[in-house]
Design a protein around this motif. Structure first.
Motif, PDB file in Angstrom:
ATOM      1  N   ALA A  91       0.833  -1.201   0.000  1.00  0.00           N
ATOM      2  CA  ALA A  91       0.000   0.000   0.000  1.00  0.00           C
ATOM      3  C   ALA A  91       0.870   1.255   0.000  1.00  0.00           C
ATOM      4  O   ALA A  91       1.859   1.349   0.739  1.00  0.00           O
ATOM      5  N   ILE A  92       0.519   2.229  -0.843  1.00  0.00           N
ATOM      6  CA  ILE A  92       1.251   3.487  -0.931  1.00  0.00           C
ATOM      7  C   ILE A  92       0.259   4.650  -1.029  1.00  0.00           C
ATOM      8  O   ILE A  92      -0.905   4.471  -1.362  1.00  0.00           O
ATOM      9  N   SER A  93       0.746   5.845  -0.718  1.00  0.00           N
ATOM     10  CA  SER A  93       0.005   7.072  -0.974  1.00  0.00           C
ATOM     11  C   SER A  93       0.513   7.662  -2.283  1.00  0.00           C
ATOM     12  O   SER A  93       1.726   7.856  -2.441  1.00  0.00           O
ATOM     13  N   ASN A  94      -0.385   7.951  -3.212  1.00  0.00           N
ATOM     14  CA  ASN A  94       0.053   8.569  -4.464  1.00  0.00           C
ATOM     15  C   ASN A  94       0.680   9.921  -4.158  1.00  0.00           C
ATOM     16  O   ASN A  94       0.049  10.793  -3.557  1.00  0.00           O
ATOM     17  N   ASP A  95       1.935  10.096  -4.563  1.00  0.00           N
ATOM     18  CA  ASP A  95       2.685  11.286  -4.162  1.00  0.00           C
ATOM     19  C   ASP A  95       2.537  12.449  -5.145  1.00  0.00           C
ATOM     20  O   ASP A  95       3.428  13.296  -5.246  1.00  0.00           O
ATOM     21  N   GLY A  96       1.438  12.495  -5.846  1.00  0.00           N
ATOM     22  CA  GLY A  96       1.183  13.597  -6.770  1.00  0.00           C
ATOM     23  C   GLY A  96      -0.180  13.438  -7.400  1.00  0.00           C
ATOM     24  O   GLY A  96      -1.024  12.668  -6.919  1.00  0.00           O
ATOM     25  N   MET A  97      -0.397  14.163  -8.491  1.00  0.00           N
ATOM     26  CA  MET A  97      -1.647  14.074  -9.241  1.00  0.00           C
ATOM     27  C   MET A  97      -1.347  13.577 -10.642  1.00  0.00           C
ATOM     28  O   MET A  97      -0.377  14.016 -11.272  1.00  0.00           O
ATOM     29  N   ASP A  98      -2.165  12.657 -11.130  1.00  0.00           N
ATOM     30  CA  ASP A  98      -1.978  12.096 -12.465  1.00  0.00           C
ATOM     31  C   ASP A  98      -3.046  12.629 -13.409  1.00  0.00           C
ATOM     32  O   ASP A  98      -4.234  12.571 -13.104  1.00  0.00           O
ATOM     33  N   PHE A  99      -2.586  13.116 -14.573  1.00  0.00           N
ATOM     34  CA  PHE A  99      -3.485  13.667 -15.583  1.00  0.00           C
ATOM     35  C   PHE A  99      -3.481  12.745 -16.800  1.00  0.00           C
ATOM     36  O   PHE A  99      -2.424  12.454 -17.368  1.00  0.00           O
ATOM     37  N   ASP A 100      -4.656  12.307 -17.197  1.00  0.00           N
ATOM     38  CA  ASP A 100      -4.779  11.384 -18.323  1.00  0.00           C
ATOM     39  C   ASP A 100      -4.452  12.074 -19.641  1.00  0.00           C
ATOM     40  O   ASP A 100      -5.097  13.033 -20.030  1.00  0.00           O
ATOM     41  N   LEU A 101      -3.424  11.566 -20.326  1.00  0.00           N
ATOM     42  CA  LEU A 101      -3.029  12.065 -21.650  1.00  0.00           C
ATOM     43  C   LEU A 101      -2.725  10.888 -22.570  1.00  0.00           C
ATOM     44  O   LEU A 101      -1.894  10.991 -23.465  1.00  0.00           O
ATOM     45  N   HIS A 102      -3.409   9.773 -22.352  1.00  0.00           N
ATOM     46  CA  HIS A 102      -3.086   8.541 -23.063  1.00  0.00           C
ATOM     47  C   HIS A 102      -3.243   8.684 -24.572  1.00  0.00           C
ATOM     48  O   HIS A 102      -2.456   8.130 -25.345  1.00  0.00           O
ATOM     49  N   ARG A 103      -4.230   9.430 -25.013  1.00  0.00           N
ATOM     50  CA  ARG A 103      -4.496   9.536 -26.448  1.00  0.00           C
ATOM     51  C   ARG A 103      -3.463  10.382 -27.184  1.00  0.00           C
ATOM     52  O   ARG A 103      -3.416  10.349 -28.412  1.00  0.00           O
ATOM     53  N   VAL A 104      -2.654  11.145 -26.454  1.00  0.00           N
ATOM     54  CA  VAL A 104      -1.664  12.002 -27.131  1.00  0.00           C
ATOM     55  C   VAL A 104      -0.244  11.624 -26.723  1.00  0.00           C
ATOM     56  O   VAL A 104       0.690  12.390 -26.963  1.00  0.00           O
ATOM     57  N   ARG A 105      -0.054  10.429 -26.134  1.00  0.00           N
ATOM     58  CA  ARG A 105       1.282  10.037 -25.706  1.00  0.00           C
ATOM     59  C   ARG A 105       2.229  10.002 -26.909  1.00  0.00           C
ATOM     60  O   ARG A 105       1.925   9.428 -27.944  1.00  0.00           O
ATOM     61  N   GLY A 106       3.370  10.657 -26.744  1.00  0.00           N
ATOM     62  CA  GLY A 106       4.360  10.689 -27.808  1.00  0.00           C
ATOM     63  C   GLY A 106       4.043  11.641 -28.943  1.00  0.00           C
ATOM     64  O   GLY A 106       4.812  11.736 -29.905  1.00  0.00           O
ATOM     65  N   LEU A 107       2.927  12.370 -28.861  1.00  0.00           N
ATOM     66  CA  LEU A 107       2.534  13.307 -29.915  1.00  0.00           C
ATOM     67  C   LEU A 107       2.788  14.740 -29.468  1.00  0.00           C
ATOM     68  O   LEU A 107       2.734  15.050 -28.281  1.00  0.00           O
ATOM     69  N   PRO A 108       3.054  15.652 -30.418  1.00  0.00           N
ATOM     70  CA  PRO A 108       3.298  17.060 -30.068  1.00  0.00           C
ATOM     71  C   PRO A 108       1.994  17.805 -29.773  1.00  0.00           C
ATOM     72  O   PRO A 108       1.605  18.731 -30.484  1.00  0.00           O
ATOM     73  N   GLY A 174       7.703  20.129 -22.420  1.00  0.00           N
ATOM     74  CA  GLY A 174       7.695  18.988 -23.330  1.00  0.00           C
ATOM     75  C   GLY A 174       6.299  18.397 -23.382  1.00  0.00           C
ATOM     76  O   GLY A 174       5.337  18.961 -22.855  1.00  0.00           O
ATOM     77  N   THR A 175       6.168  17.248 -24.037  1.00  0.00           N
ATOM     78  CA  THR A 175       4.901  16.512 -24.049  1.00  0.00           C
ATOM     79  C   THR A 175       5.107  15.207 -23.284  1.00  0.00           C
ATOM     80  O   THR A 175       6.228  14.883 -22.882  1.00  0.00           O
ATOM     81  N   VAL A 176       4.051  14.436 -23.085  1.00  0.00           N
ATOM     82  CA  VAL A 176       4.190  13.238 -22.246  1.00  0.00           C
ATOM     83  C   VAL A 176       4.504  12.001 -23.081  1.00  0.00           C
ATOM     84  O   VAL A 176       4.171  11.916 -24.262  1.00  0.00           O
ATOM     85  N   TRP A 177       5.141  11.059 -22.412  1.00  0.00           N
ATOM     86  CA  TRP A 177       5.365   9.746 -22.966  1.00  0.00           C
ATOM     87  C   TRP A 177       4.366   8.793 -22.328  1.00  0.00           C
ATOM     88  O   TRP A 177       3.876   9.026 -21.233  1.00  0.00           O
ATOM     89  N   GLY A 178       4.069   7.722 -23.014  1.00  0.00           N
ATOM     90  CA  GLY A 178       3.202   6.708 -22.431  1.00  0.00           C
ATOM     91  C   GLY A 178       3.381   5.404 -23.175  1.00  0.00           C
ATOM     92  O   GLY A 178       3.687   5.394 -24.361  1.00  0.00           O
TER      93      GLY A 178
END
Length: 386
Positions: A91-108, A174-178
């Protein structure tokens, strides 16, 4: 009563804006106490004048550019300090906030930007593999020397900054990787007297949810999202649903969620994802043999949806992808079905026509009071008739 703000907005009382940034009960759920390093006693409570913004919009910018039409659902399962599990199952506490960008992973597209005027402290590999396409960037605030901003899973090929660069508010990083699992930005605010080192978990994490909500929506008022039809899926893997597992507590701004009391410190129910299938999992006792273990004082769970008053057609698919299940389902107190199902077996209830008078379409799932069998729900489909 003020809920701990994993994804809950502040309350306004007598012109004062109040939110609970952390408390000892949430900290006690996991062993990674350094994440909660700013909490010294029972609770960390933030107060501010309601007439003034939490962050000056002329000095601060949302961490994702709006130029390409970015839309934030605020429904990602990995909220700030969310009760999660690592790859080893701890069990862990998420140490931040995650923003969904799956559809643009690796795209500018949907560029990640500097929250405020700051300087680049370091750029590190996100993974142990030095050839990984993902990097983590740490910025140091110009206005508050003990505040740092961590941006994880930036695509190396799109990286626009290097160590020592001076950035202005809104300047691209930059942009995100996924990968096939999920493409997202993991964002943390850290308070530290020394430069934080990159590790598996941050320390002294600042609760920044209300501030980011305000930068996106321009206020922290709890607007009411209302539906007239929809399809709600539960628990499925992140690459399919953008990590919207629909397993967290109800919030007005999302217009749906589980009704949970103080007995549930995790603020969520269990879920399971198995291949492309998945479901929310509920039972009398949740998180058995875990720090978040808790017992529902009632023999049922309610999932509520904000809707316009009227008559609705509704049905649900129930079952569990891994365990045998038993569940009795009601819609607005109208019994839909009672099923005992094998592991991996799902079944749709009969469609029911129900009338909503209080603006809440309630799906009630009764559970085995002896806690011998789980109950599961995979999907809800509903539509207003008139």
């Amino acid at each position: 009563m003020v809920k701990r703000s994993r994804h809950t907005l502040p309350k306004i009382v007598g012109g004062i804006r109040i939110f609970v940034a952390d408390n000892k009960n949430v900290k006690a759920l996991t062993a990674d106490s350094n994440v909660h390093g700013l909490l010294k006693k029972d609770a960390l409570i933030c107060l501010s004048e309601a007439l003034n913004p939490l962050l000056n919009p002329n000095r601060f910018y949302f961490p994702i550019s709006f130029n390409d039409g970015f839309l934030w659902s605020v429904e990602e399962n990995s909220t700030l300090f969310a009760y999660l599990h690592d790859e080893e199952g701890d069990a862990i506490s998420n140490d931040g906030m995650d923003f969904d960008l799956h559809r643009v992973r690796g795209l500018p597209k949907h560029w990640i930007v500097a929250l405020e005027n700051s300087s680049v402290v370091w750029v590190e590999n996100s993974e142990k593999d030095k050839l990984s396409p993902a990097v983590c960037v740490l910025l140091k605030s110009n206005s508050q020397p003990d505040i740092y901003y961590m941006y994880n899973y930036i695509y190396r090929k799109s990286l626009e900054v290097k160590k020592g660069d001076k950035l202005v508010r809104g300047e691209p990083i930059g942009t995100v990787w996924g990968d096939k699992t999920w493409g997202h930005l993991h964002f943390s605010v850290i308070k530290s007297d020394t430069v934080p080192a990159f590790s598996s978990h941050c320390f002294n994490v600042v609760n920044c949810f209300p501030q980011l909500f305000e930068l996106y929506f321009k206020n922290t008022l709890d607007f009411n999202r209302i539906y007239t039809k929809g399809k709600i899926s539960f628990g499925r893997k992140r690459s399919i649903n953008g990590n919207k597992k629909n397993c967290i507590g109800f919030e007005e701004y999302s217009g749906k969620g589980w009704i949970l009391g103080n007995w549930n410190c995790a603020g969520r129910v269990e879920w399971v994802a198995n291949g492309d299938e998945g479901n929310a999992r509920v039972r009398k006792m949740l998180f058995i043999n875990e720090p978040a273990e808790c017992t529902n004082p009632k023999n049922y769970f309610d999932f509520e949806i904000n809707v316009k008053n009227g008559v609705y057609r509704i049905r649900a698919e129930v079952g569990d992808s891994e365990l045998k299940s038993w569940q009795k389902v009601q819609f607005e107190n109208v019994v839909a079905a009672t099923y005992s199902l094998k592991p991996g077996e799902y079944k749709w209830t009969a469609e029911k026509v129900v009338k909503v008078r209080d603006g809440k379409l309630t799906v009630r799932i009764f559970v085995d009071e002896e806690n011998r069998t789980v109950a599961g729900i995979k999907e809800i489909v509903f539509q207003r008739v008139y």
